[in-house]
Design an enzyme around this catalytic site. Structure first.
Site, PDB file in Angstrom:
ATOM      1  N   SER A   1      -9.281  36.585 -38.505  1.00 41.72           N
ATOM      2  CA  SER A   1     -10.185  36.262 -39.615  1.00 41.72           C
ATOM      3  C   SER A   1     -10.232  37.424 -40.602  1.00 41.72           C
ATOM      4  O   SER A   1      -9.915  38.564 -40.254  1.00 41.72           O
ATOM      5  CB  SER A   1     -11.585  36.001 -39.072  1.00 41.72           C
ATOM      6  OG  SER A   1     -12.144  37.215 -38.587  1.00 41.72           O
TER       7      SER A   1
ATOM      8  N   SER B   1      11.503  46.777   2.025  1.00 42.51           N
ATOM      9  CA  SER B   1      12.372  46.112   1.048  1.00 42.51           C
ATOM     10  C   SER B   1      13.656  45.575   1.686  1.00 42.51           C
ATOM     11  O   SER B   1      14.344  44.760   1.084  1.00 42.51           O
ATOM     12  CB  SER B   1      12.756  47.090  -0.072  1.00 42.51           C
ATOM     13  OG  SER B   1      11.615  47.552  -0.755  1.00 42.51           O
TER      14      SER B   1
ATOM     15  N   GLN C   1      12.921  47.718 -10.782  1.00 44.94           N
ATOM     16  CA  GLN C   1      14.235  47.751 -11.415  1.00 44.94           C
ATOM     17  C   GLN C   1      15.354  47.413 -10.419  1.00 44.94           C
ATOM     18  O   GLN C   1      16.295  46.703 -10.762  1.00 44.94           O
ATOM     19  CB  GLN C   1      14.508  49.135 -12.028  1.00 44.94           C
ATOM     20  CG  GLN C   1      13.677  49.436 -13.262  1.00 44.94           C
ATOM     21  CD  GLN C   1      14.083  48.592 -14.461  1.00 44.94           C
ATOM     22  OE1 GLN C   1      15.247  48.266 -14.666  1.00 44.94           O
ATOM     23  NE2 GLN C   1      13.108  48.219 -15.263  1.00 44.94           N
TER      24      GLN C   1
ATOM     25  N   GLU D   1       4.149  56.147 -22.931  1.00 40.45           N
ATOM     26  CA  GLU D   1       3.296  55.678 -21.829  1.00 40.45           C
ATOM     27  C   GLU D   1       1.997  56.472 -21.741  1.00 40.45           C
ATOM     28  O   GLU D   1       0.950  55.916 -21.403  1.00 40.45           O
ATOM     29  CB  GLU D   1       4.060  55.641 -20.493  1.00 40.45           C
ATOM     30  CG  GLU D   1       4.471  56.976 -19.929  1.00 40.45           C
ATOM     31  CD  GLU D   1       5.625  56.867 -18.938  1.00 40.45           C
ATOM     32  OE1 GLU D   1       6.327  55.849 -18.910  1.00 40.45           O
ATOM     33  OE2 GLU D   1       5.849  57.836 -18.187  1.00 40.45           O
TER      34      GLU D   1
ATOM     35  N   HIS E   1      16.189  56.264 -15.963  1.00 38.75           N
ATOM     36  CA  HIS E   1      15.225  57.122 -16.654  1.00 38.75           C
ATOM     37  C   HIS E   1      15.767  58.542 -16.529  1.00 38.75           C
ATOM     38  O   HIS E   1      16.243  58.924 -15.461  1.00 38.75           O
ATOM     39  CB  HIS E   1      13.858  56.983 -15.984  1.00 38.75           C
ATOM     40  CG  HIS E   1      12.764  57.778 -16.629  1.00 38.75           C
ATOM     41  ND1 HIS E   1      12.676  57.989 -17.981  1.00 38.75           N
ATOM     42  CD2 HIS E   1      11.684  58.399 -16.083  1.00 38.75           C
ATOM     43  CE1 HIS E   1      11.597  58.712 -18.247  1.00 38.75           C
ATOM     44  NE2 HIS E   1      10.982  58.980 -17.112  1.00 38.75           N
TER      45      HIS E   1
ATOM     46  N   GLN F   1      13.328  61.367  -6.418  1.00 36.98           N
ATOM     47  CA  GLN F   1      14.778  61.410  -6.668  1.00 36.98           C
ATOM     48  C   GLN F   1      15.401  62.764  -6.358  1.00 36.98           C
ATOM     49  O   GLN F   1      16.529  62.839  -5.878  1.00 36.98           O
ATOM     50  CB  GLN F   1      15.064  60.993  -8.114  1.00 36.98           C
ATOM     51  CG  GLN F   1      14.736  59.509  -8.351  1.00 36.98           C
ATOM     52  CD  GLN F   1      15.017  59.038  -9.763  1.00 36.98           C
ATOM     53  OE1 GLN F   1      15.559  59.783 -10.574  1.00 36.98           O
ATOM     54  NE2 GLN F   1      14.652  57.793 -10.070  1.00 36.98           N
TER      55      GLN F   1
HETATM   56  P1  NAD Z   1       9.503  51.037  -7.844  1.00 34.68           P
HETATM   57  O1  NAD Z   1       8.414  51.940  -7.403  1.00 34.68           O
HETATM   58  O2  NAD Z   1       9.172  49.662  -8.290  1.00 34.68           O
HETATM   59  O3  NAD Z   1      10.576  50.874  -6.692  1.00 34.68           O
HETATM   60  C1  NAD Z   1      11.141  51.947  -6.040  1.00 34.68           C
HETATM   61  C2  NAD Z   1      11.809  51.446  -4.769  1.00 34.68           C
HETATM   62  O4  NAD Z   1      12.441  52.558  -4.162  1.00 34.68           O
HETATM   63  C3  NAD Z   1      10.877  50.913  -3.699  1.00 34.68           C
HETATM   64  O5  NAD Z   1      10.608  49.554  -3.856  1.00 34.68           O
HETATM   65  C4  NAD Z   1      11.684  51.166  -2.446  1.00 34.68           C
HETATM   66  O6  NAD Z   1      12.582  50.078  -2.245  1.00 34.68           O
HETATM   67  C5  NAD Z   1      12.516  52.366  -2.765  1.00 34.68           C
HETATM   68  N1  NAD Z   1      12.104  53.621  -2.162  1.00 34.68           N
HETATM   69  C6  NAD Z   1      10.878  54.195  -2.167  1.00 34.68           C
HETATM   70  N2  NAD Z   1      10.899  55.360  -1.536  1.00 34.68           N
HETATM   71  C7  NAD Z   1      12.173  55.559  -1.131  1.00 34.68           C
HETATM   72  C8  NAD Z   1      12.843  56.598  -0.436  1.00 34.68           C
HETATM   73  N3  NAD Z   1      12.210  57.687  -0.018  1.00 34.68           N
HETATM   74  N4  NAD Z   1      14.156  56.438  -0.184  1.00 34.68           N
HETATM   75  C9  NAD Z   1      14.825  55.351  -0.597  1.00 34.68           C
HETATM   76  N5  NAD Z   1      14.239  54.344  -1.264  1.00 34.68           N
HETATM   77  C10 NAD Z   1      12.941  54.445  -1.522  1.00 34.68           C
HETATM   78  O7  NAD Z   1      10.313  51.839  -8.973  1.00 34.68           O
HETATM   79  P2  NAD Z   1      10.811  51.306 -10.402  1.00 34.68           P
HETATM   80  O8  NAD Z   1       9.638  51.096 -11.287  1.00 34.68           O
HETATM   81  O9  NAD Z   1      11.808  50.215 -10.200  1.00 34.68           O
HETATM   82  O10 NAD Z   1      11.543  52.610 -10.937  1.00 34.68           O
HETATM   83  C11 NAD Z   1      12.863  52.962 -10.561  1.00 34.68           C
HETATM   84  C12 NAD Z   1      13.493  53.738 -11.709  1.00 34.68           C
HETATM   85  O11 NAD Z   1      13.589  52.899 -12.854  1.00 34.68           O
HETATM   86  C13 NAD Z   1      12.689  54.955 -12.136  1.00 34.68           C
HETATM   87  O12 NAD Z   1      13.596  55.958 -12.517  1.00 34.68           O
HETATM   88  C14 NAD Z   1      11.933  54.453 -13.364  1.00 34.68           C
HETATM   89  O13 NAD Z   1      11.565  55.469 -14.252  1.00 34.68           O
HETATM   90  C15 NAD Z   1      12.977  53.536 -13.963  1.00 34.68           C
HETATM   91  N6  NAD Z   1      12.485  52.505 -14.876  1.00 34.68           N
HETATM   92  C16 NAD Z   1      11.449  51.691 -14.504  1.00 34.68           C
HETATM   93  C17 NAD Z   1      11.014  50.696 -15.356  1.00 34.68           C
HETATM   94  C18 NAD Z   1       9.900  49.754 -14.947  1.00 34.68           C
HETATM   95  O14 NAD Z   1       9.492  48.959 -15.772  1.00 34.68           O
HETATM   96  N7  NAD Z   1       9.408  49.758 -13.724  1.00 34.68           N
HETATM   97  C19 NAD Z   1      11.636  50.521 -16.609  1.00 34.68           C
HETATM   98  C20 NAD Z   1      12.717  51.348 -16.955  1.00 34.68           C
HETATM   99  C21 NAD Z   1      13.127  52.339 -16.068  1.00 34.68           C
HETATM  100 MG    MG Z   2       8.271  55.576 -18.184  1.00 39.60          MG
END
Ligand code: NAD
Ligand code: MG
Ligand code: MG
Length: 339
Positions: free
Chosen positions: A252, A53, A27, A195, A108, A86
């Protein structure tokens, strides 16, 4: 259900703010780049200094700040780190550092709804949750469209939280297809249920149990893979495009008859009873308590289950067969080098 579009949003609200995206994963990558391309000139990504990253965000032309500096700098902090981290990030990096009257945003509602994070009372707290994975949020935006977003407000200190959230949602492309108003509770509980029961848990269990049934009965693992996994996409594409009836129109008559007469023997009223149990574990907080204590212990069973899942023989068969179908690998949704 209220739905907002670009015409309802004031894009200048978010453009006039310093916006920080914490995390640059699925995201974070999409939000940061879409905001920048929508004209939010002061957008930065907050990362740990040792994060791999950092290079990815910088190569996309984004400013990168440490987590603490990001929190001090921003008017709007969007939390896009993994949900299970978080709470610690709030306690360590945000609680003391965020500006008075700033906004804390989520994609989320889990941490706020289950009170893992209890935001300071001077902050606006809102959610903009795209209803699609990050790579789609980015690719739809790039082709001039957008993924629908959910918008919810948990705390309205400024009396303007909803307008700021709407502006943010429009800037990541949500206003092109629709921004749907909801609550943190509704978003979290339906998201976890979907999910667990269908999208991830239900589907993967259905596939692997069916694959094992065929292989144990002596059928070729490759044949079993095509019939129980590969073709899921063909069916889902038809359902996605036009609903269940659209799919049934295309298959079918034999397949359709088997669907009506056999499907409800696999997923029956006992399954539905277990679905209700899973829903009440979500509603009561039992699921999240379990997941957070798993995290507190360093994720031992989570990691073991992930490893066992990856070692399942269906994965080796799939890898071999996908090698025979190179078009599957073109335009990959998951590109680990970019996000
Ligand atoms: P992700 O795991 O893809 O990415 C998280 C990123 O956080 C990592 O790439 C890194 O850059 C960073 N990170 C990891 N540990 C860290 C730390 N200790 N301190 C600082 N940065 C750190 O996560 P995501 O899937 O993008 O999810 C992020 C949020 O978006 C969540 O709340 C998730 O529920 C929500 N969300 C995700 C999706 C989806 O499809 N992936 C869809 C809707 C909402
Ligand atoms: Mg979810
Ligand atoms: Mg068939």
């Amino acid at each position: 259900m209220r739905v907002y579009y670009d015409r309802d949003a004031d894009l200048n609200l978010i453009k006039s703010k310093k916006v920080v995206i914490l995390g640059y994963g699925s995201q974070g990558f999409a939000h940061a780049n879409n905001l920048k391309d929508s004209g939010v000139s002061e957008v930065a990504v907050g990362l740990r200094s040792d994060s791999n990253s950092v290079a990815k965000a910088e190569s996309a032309g984004l400013k990168v700040l440490s987590m603490d500096d990001a929190a001090k700098w921003a008017d709007v902090v969007m939390m896009l780190t993994p949900d299970e981290l978080q709470r610690d990030i709030w306690n360590i990096n945000l609680r003391e550092n965020m500006k008075q009257g700033a906004a804390l945003a989520f994609a989320h509602g889990l941490n706020v709804h289950y009170n893992l994070i209890e935001p300071r009372s001077d902050l606006d707290v809102f959610m903009v949750a795209p209803k699609g994975p990050g790579h789609t949020v980015r690719s739809e935006y790039e082709r001039g469209a957008g993924v629908p977003c959910l918008l919810a407000v948990a705390q309205d200190a400024s009396s303007n939280a909803s307008e700021i959230g709407l502006s943010y949602a429009a800037a990541i492309g949500g206003g092109r297809s629709g921004i749907i108003e909801t609550t943190f509770r509704e978003e979290v509980e339906t998201d976890l249920f979907g999910e667990q029961v269908v999208l991830c848990g239900g589907l993967t269990s259905l596939i692997t149990e069916a694959w094992e049934t065929l292989v144990e009965a002596g059928y070729a693992p490759e044949m079993a893979y095509f019939e129980t996994l590969h073709e899921v996409k063909l069916i889902v594409d038809l359902i996605y495009e036009g609903g269940i009836a659209n799919m049934r129109y295309s298959i079918s008559n034999t397949a359709e008859y088997g669907d009506y007469t056999r499907g409800s023997r696999i997923i029956d009223s006992r399954t539905k009873k277990r679905m209700r149990e899973i829903l009440s574990e979500i509603q009561s907080g039992q699921f999240v308590t379990e997941w957070m204590s798993e995290n507190g212990a360093g994720q031992p069973s989570f990691k073991a289950m992930r490893r066992r899942g990856a070692e399942h023989p269906i994965e080796a068969v799939g890898e071999k067969l996908r090698g025979m179908m190179p078009w599957i690998g073109e335009n990959r949704l998951v590109d680990k080098s970019k996000n």
